[in-house]
Write a protein that holds these residues in place. Structure first.
Motif, mmCIF file in Angstrom:
data_model
loop_
_atom_site.group_PDB
_atom_site.id
_atom_site.type_symbol
_atom_site.label_atom_id
_atom_site.label_comp_id
_atom_site.label_asym_id
_atom_site.label_seq_id
_atom_site.Cartn_x
_atom_site.Cartn_y
_atom_site.Cartn_z
ATOM 1 N N UNK A 164 -8.088 15.732 7.250
ATOM 2 C CA UNK A 164 -8.037 15.130 8.573
ATOM 3 C C UNK A 164 -9.291 14.405 9.005
ATOM 4 N N UNK A 165 -10.445 14.979 8.700
ATOM 5 C CA UNK A 165 -11.692 14.366 9.161
ATOM 6 C C UNK A 165 -11.976 13.028 8.482
ATOM 7 N N UNK A 166 -11.311 12.750 7.361
ATOM 8 C CA UNK A 166 -11.563 11.503 6.632
ATOM 9 C C UNK A 166 -10.872 10.296 7.257
ATOM 10 N N UNK A 167 -9.939 10.524 8.141
ATOM 11 C CA UNK A 167 -9.214 9.403 8.758
ATOM 12 C C UNK A 167 -10.155 8.443 9.475
ATOM 13 N N UNK A 168 -11.178 8.997 10.106
ATOM 14 C CA UNK A 168 -12.090 8.166 10.897
ATOM 15 C C UNK A 168 -12.927 7.237 10.026
ATOM 16 N N UNK A 169 -13.037 7.543 8.734
ATOM 17 C CA UNK A 169 -13.905 6.759 7.850
ATOM 18 C C UNK A 169 -13.159 5.693 7.043
ATOM 19 N N UNK A 170 -11.848 5.666 7.149
ATOM 20 C CA UNK A 170 -11.071 4.732 6.335
ATOM 21 C C UNK A 170 -11.256 3.302 6.839
ATOM 22 N N UNK A 171 -11.555 2.412 5.905
ATOM 23 C CA UNK A 171 -11.739 1.001 6.236
ATOM 24 C C UNK A 171 -10.829 0.095 5.406
ATOM 25 N N UNK A 172 -10.364 0.636 4.259
ATOM 26 C CA UNK A 172 -9.521 -0.172 3.371
ATOM 27 C C UNK A 172 -8.586 0.731 2.589
ATOM 28 N N UNK A 173 -7.389 0.203 2.271
ATOM 29 C CA UNK A 173 -6.383 0.957 1.521
ATOM 30 C C UNK A 173 -6.155 0.277 0.181
ATOM 31 N N UNK A 174 -6.251 1.056 -0.895
ATOM 32 C CA UNK A 174 -6.005 0.526 -2.236
ATOM 33 C C UNK A 174 -4.630 0.919 -2.739
ATOM 34 N N UNK A 175 -3.905 -0.036 -3.317
ATOM 35 C CA UNK A 175 -2.534 0.230 -3.760
ATOM 36 C C UNK A 175 -2.307 -0.094 -5.240
ATOM 37 N N UNK A 176 -3.355 -0.432 -5.962
ATOM 38 C CA UNK A 176 -3.170 -0.858 -7.353
ATOM 39 C C UNK A 176 -2.775 0.280 -8.279
ATOM 40 N N UNK A 177 -3.060 1.522 -7.913
ATOM 41 C CA UNK A 177 -2.807 2.656 -8.811
ATOM 42 C C UNK A 177 -1.660 3.556 -8.365
ATOM 43 N N UNK A 178 -0.841 3.087 -7.432
ATOM 44 C CA UNK A 178 0.262 3.930 -6.967
ATOM 45 C C UNK A 178 1.314 4.085 -8.063
ATOM 46 N N UNK A 179 2.039 5.185 -8.022
ATOM 47 C CA UNK A 179 3.095 5.412 -9.005
ATOM 48 C C UNK A 179 4.117 4.281 -8.933
ATOM 49 N N UNK A 180 4.360 3.580 -10.025
ATOM 50 C CA UNK A 180 5.307 2.471 -9.974
ATOM 51 C C UNK A 180 6.726 2.900 -9.629
ATOM 52 N N UNK A 181 7.073 4.158 -9.967
ATOM 53 C CA UNK A 181 8.431 4.649 -9.695
ATOM 54 C C UNK A 181 8.722 4.816 -8.212
ATOM 55 N N UNK A 182 7.679 4.829 -7.388
ATOM 56 C CA UNK A 182 7.901 5.000 -5.945
ATOM 57 C C UNK A 182 8.818 3.928 -5.372
ATOM 58 N N UNK A 183 8.767 2.739 -5.931
ATOM 59 C CA UNK A 183 9.610 1.652 -5.420
ATOM 60 C C UNK A 183 11.089 1.914 -5.671
ATOM 61 N N UNK A 184 11.402 2.840 -6.575
ATOM 62 C CA UNK A 184 12.798 3.180 -6.874
ATOM 63 C C UNK A 184 13.289 4.375 -6.052
ATOM 64 N N UNK A 185 12.382 4.993 -5.322
ATOM 65 C CA UNK A 185 12.711 6.245 -4.629
ATOM 66 C C UNK A 185 13.226 6.003 -3.213
ATOM 67 N N UNK A 186 14.107 6.892 -2.786
ATOM 68 C CA UNK A 186 14.613 6.884 -1.417
ATOM 69 C C UNK A 186 14.274 8.220 -0.765
ATOM 70 N N UNK A 187 13.746 8.136 0.450
ATOM 71 C CA UNK A 187 13.304 9.337 1.155
ATOM 72 C C UNK A 187 14.022 9.462 2.501
ATOM 73 N N UNK A 188 14.659 10.593 2.706
ATOM 74 C CA UNK A 188 15.176 10.959 4.021
ATOM 75 C C UNK A 188 14.303 12.081 4.545
ATOM 76 N N UNK A 189 13.754 11.891 5.742
ATOM 77 C CA UNK A 189 12.807 12.849 6.292
ATOM 78 C C UNK A 189 13.448 13.590 7.464
ATOM 79 N N UNK A 190 13.551 14.896 7.328
ATOM 80 C CA UNK A 190 14.110 15.727 8.396
ATOM 81 C C UNK A 190 13.056 15.909 9.476
ATOM 82 N N UNK A 191 13.264 15.226 10.582
ATOM 83 C CA UNK A 191 12.260 15.180 11.652
ATOM 84 C C UNK A 191 12.941 15.346 12.996
#
Length: 378
Positions: A164-191
C-alpha cells in the motif's frame, strides 16, 4: 412435483449442499416421487470455492503463495468447475491471515492473488470468477498486477514495491513483461460494494480502519490511491476511479477493471449464472432458499434474494428456511418470498443450534411439516 433447492450456507454451521440435501430429505419423506434438484449457492465470499466445487463436481488445487505480508507464505486453494477457475482473494490476502499486531494496510499486498491467477493460467485456464471480499489490503491491486508481470516505477525510474505505501511513489507503469495469456482471459469479479477508489467514501477511508489503519495512515493511503489513479489516467487514458466498486478490496476492483478488462458484478448473480439456476427453475412447483439469519438485509442483494428474483420471474412459489429470523424479516415477504420458517424446534444454546448434525435434522424436520401442510391444502 418438482422442487428446486438453492439455499445458502448457515455461516459457522451447515454448508450449502448439506443444507440443500437435508431439505431434500424432508421433501422426499412426504412426496416420495418428487423431483428434487439441489443446487449450490454462494455469494462470492468465504466458502464459495468449497460450495461450487462440492456442488458441481469440480476440483480443488492448493498452492503456496505470498500472503498479505510480503515475507509471509500461505497455502491457498482455488477451485475449477467446468473449466472455470473460482478464486477467493482472501485465501491469499485475507485480513484473518494477518496477526492483529501486524495489521497495517501500508504494508500488505495482493501479490499472492496474482500468483494464484498465474498458476491457473499456466495450467491452461482462461475463465475466472474471483470473489474479492475480506481483504487485508489497500494496494489498488499493484501486488496482484506485479505477480502478473506489470511493473511500477518511481520518478527516478526505479521499481517500487507492491504494498500500500508504494502507491504514492508510482510515476510510470511498465507493461512489456506482462503474461501474454492475460489477453485471452476473462474475469468476472464478485463485488457487492459501491465504493469509489478514493475520497471520503473510498477504499482507505471506509475500509482502512478495520484493516489496522490509523487516521494518518488512511490519509497516506488515500493520497497514494489518488496518485495511482492520476498515473493511470495520464498514461493509459482510463479515468474510472469514481466508478462504483473500484474501491472494493482496497482498490483491487479498480485494478481488475483497468488492467484486466474485468466485469464487476453481484456475487450472487455470478454464482446463479454459473449454476444455471434460471434453466433449472422454469418448470418447478416450488423453490426453496434461505440462510443462517433471515432479516431485512437478506433482500439487499444477498444470495436468497437473487434466487427469489429468478423464481418470481416464472411465478414460482418460493419458501425460505433460516436458523434465526428477525422481526424485520417480514420485508422478505414483500420482496417475493411467499413464506419463511425458522428451523429451531425449541429453545437451545447457540452451540447446539449451530451443530451441523442438529442443523441437518432441524432442516429436515421443518421441511417435512411444511410439505405436510402443502399436502393438506391440495
Amino acid at each position: 412435483m418438482k422442487v428446486v433447492i438453492a439455499i445458502d450456507s448457515f455461516k459457522g454451521s451447515i454448508s450449502s449442499i448439506d443444507a440443500g440435501n437435508a431439505v431434500k430429505a424432508g421433501v422426499l419423506t412426504v412426496y416420495k416421487d418428487a423431483i428434487v434438484d439441489v443446487l449450490p449457492l454462494a455469494d462470492g465470499g468465504e466458502g464459495t470455492v468449497e460450495t461450487l466445487v462440492l456442488g458441481m463436481n469440480g476440483t480443488k488445487k492448493q498452492i503456496q503463495v505470498t500472503g498479505p505480508l510480503i515475507d509471509m507464505q500461505v497455502m491457498a486453494t482455488y477451485g475449477v468447475v467446468s473449466g472455470t477457475v473460482i478464486v477467493e482473494m482472501a485465501q491469499a490476502a485475507g485480513l484473518p491471515i494477518v496477526p492483529e499486531q501486524l495489521r497495517n494496510p501500508l504494508n500488505t499486498t495482493t501479490y499472492g492473488v496474482g500468483e494464484i491467477i498465474k498458476n491457473a493460467i499456466e495450467e491452461g485456464y482462461r475463465n475466472f470468477i474471483i470473489g474479492i471480499g475480506g481483504s487485508a489490503t489497500t494496494d489498488a491491486g499493484i501486488g496482484m498486477l506485479s505477480a502478473l508481470g506489470f511493473e511500477f516505477y518511481d520518478k527516478y525510474d526505479n521499481l517500487v514495491g507492491a504494498v500500500g505505501k508504494d502507491l504514492a511513489n508510482i510515476s510510470r507503469i511498465g507493461t512489456t513483461n506482462i503474461l501474454p495469456e492475460l489477453s485471452q482471459c476473462k474475469f468476472k469479479i464478485a463485488c457487492d460494494v459501491n465504493n469509489p477508489l478514493y475520497g471520503k467514501n473510498g477504499a482507505a477511508y471506509i475500509y482502512g480502519p478495520q484493516k489496522g489503519a490509523t487516521e494518518e495512515i488512511v490519509i497516506e493511503l488515500d493520497n497514494g490511491l489518488q496518485n495511482f489513479a492520476s498515473v493511470v489516467k495520464k498514461q493509459l487514458g482510463k479515468d474510472i476511479a469514481k466508478v462504483a466498486g473500484t474501491g472494493a478490496a482496497g482498490g483491487l476492483g479498480y485494478a481488475f477493471l483497468v488492467f484486466l478488462d474485468a466485469k464487476l458484478e453481484s456475487g450472487s448473480d455470478i454464482i446463479i449464472e454459473e449454476i444455471a439456476l434460471e434453466d433449472r427453475v422454469k418448470d418447478a412447483d416450488f423453490v426453496i432458499t434461505g440462510e443462517g439469519r433471515l432479516d431485512a438485509q437478506t433482500i439487499m442483494g444477498k444470495a436468497p434474494a437473487a434466487v427469489t428474483k429468478i423464481a418470481k420471474k416464472y411465478g414460482i412459489k418460493t419458501l425460505a428456511f433460516a436458523g434465526c429470523i428477525t422481526d424485520d424479516a417480514v420485508q422478505c415477504n414483500q420482496s417475493g418470498i411467499d413464506a419463511f420458517f425458522p428451523i429451531l424446534p425449541r429453545v437451545m444454546s447457540l452451540a447446539d443450534a449451530m451443530d451441523v448434525s442438529n442443523a441437518q435434522k432441524h432442516l429436515t424436520m421443518t421441511t417435512i411439516q411444511v410439505f405436510n401442510l402443502i399436502g393438506c391444502l391440495k
